[in-house]
Scaffold this motif. Structure first.
Motif, PDB file in Angstrom:
ATOM      1  N   ILE A  96       0.840  -1.206   0.000  1.00  0.00           N
ATOM      2  CA  ILE A  96       0.000   0.000   0.000  1.00  0.00           C
ATOM      3  C   ILE A  96       0.871   1.250   0.000  1.00  0.00           C
ATOM      4  N   ALA A  97       1.925   1.245   0.812  1.00  0.00           N
ATOM      5  CA  ALA A  97       2.824   2.407   0.859  1.00  0.00           C
ATOM      6  C   ALA A  97       3.477   2.626  -0.501  1.00  0.00           C
ATOM      7  N   ALA A  98       3.884   1.555  -1.182  1.00  0.00           N
ATOM      8  CA  ALA A  98       4.498   1.683  -2.514  1.00  0.00           C
ATOM      9  C   ALA A  98       3.488   2.205  -3.525  1.00  0.00           C
ATOM     10  N   LEU A  99       2.258   1.719  -3.489  1.00  0.00           N
ATOM     11  CA  LEU A  99       1.218   2.190  -4.410  1.00  0.00           C
ATOM     12  C   LEU A  99       0.884   3.655  -4.155  1.00  0.00           C
ATOM     13  N   GLU A 100       0.837   4.033  -2.884  1.00  0.00           N
ATOM     14  CA  GLU A 100       0.550   5.436  -2.567  1.00  0.00           C
ATOM     15  C   GLU A 100       1.695   6.339  -2.993  1.00  0.00           C
ATOM     16  N   ALA A 101       2.924   5.854  -2.944  1.00  0.00           N
ATOM     17  CA  ALA A 101       4.078   6.652  -3.362  1.00  0.00           C
ATOM     18  C   ALA A 101       4.078   6.844  -4.872  1.00  0.00           C
ATOM     19  N   ASP A 102       3.594   5.866  -5.631  1.00  0.00           N
ATOM     20  CA  ASP A 102       3.555   5.949  -7.100  1.00  0.00           C
ATOM     21  C   ASP A 102       2.376   6.754  -7.608  1.00  0.00           C
ATOM     22  N   ARG A 103       1.371   6.962  -6.800  1.00  0.00           N
ATOM     23  CA  ARG A 103       0.161   7.665  -7.213  1.00  0.00           C
ATOM     24  C   ARG A 103       0.441   9.164  -7.306  1.00  0.00           C
ATOM     25  N   PRO A 104      -0.041   9.795  -8.396  1.00  0.00           N
ATOM     26  CA  PRO A 104       0.173  11.246  -8.502  1.00  0.00           C
ATOM     27  C   PRO A 104      -0.639  11.966  -7.422  1.00  0.00           C
TER      28      PRO A 104
END
Length: 165
Positions: free
Chosen positions: A151-159
């Motif tokens: 989740i942290a990785a997905l949130e970091a990749d999200r604009p």
């Protein structure tokens, strides 16, 4: 009507409550209990490390559910196995004490085989159950950690989203 009851004492008193019962010397019973506890403390009956650790790690001081579960699993692991070693046989009655102790030892020696066998089986079951609970906890803790990382990785990749203009 004179019935047993509990009443609170003043804060200066060290007892939490008192009990009164008609025809019962409650104070004598309390003195007997206190004397027994003191004697057992002197004999080392209460020198179990778990008792001291429980006092130091009072459950009220545990901050979150993870700490509580870790503490609980650790305590469960420590008390899983039943002590199957021999124990001292004592007799509190003074009359016939040596004879009664001898009789009790004979009975214990006759029953020991059966109790050891049962206790050994119970120890195996207890160990397997605790291991299953610990492994289940570890499995889900690892799974949750992996999901939180994802989740942290997905949130970091999200604009970044814009907030209302």
């Amino acid at each position: 009507m004179n019935t047993p009851h509990a009443e609170t004492n003043s804060p200066a008193d060290h007892t939490l409550f008192t009990v009164h019962a008609p025809g019962v010397d409650v104070e004598a019973i309390v003195r007997d209990i206190e004397a027994t506890v003191a004697r057992k403390m002197e004999e080392g009956v209460y020198d179990d490390a778990r008792v001291a650790r429980a006092e130091r790690s009072n459950l009220a001081t545990l901050q979150n559910r993870d700490e509580f579960l870790d503490f609980y699993l650790k305590c469960l692991r420590e008390v899983t196995l039943i002590n199957i070693s021999d124990f001292e046989i004592r007799e509190r009655r003074r009359a016939w004490a040596p004879l009664l102790v001898c009789l009790k030892k004979c009975i214990w020696n006759l029953l020991k085989f059966y109790t050891y066998r049962l206790w050994s089986q119970q120890n195996q079951v207890n160990s397997l159950l605790v291991t299953a609970v610990e492994n289940t906890d570890r499995k889900y803790a690892d799974k949750i950690a992996a999901l939180e990382k994802r989740i942290a990785a997905l949130e970091a990749d999200r604009p970044p989203t814009s907030t209302g203009d």
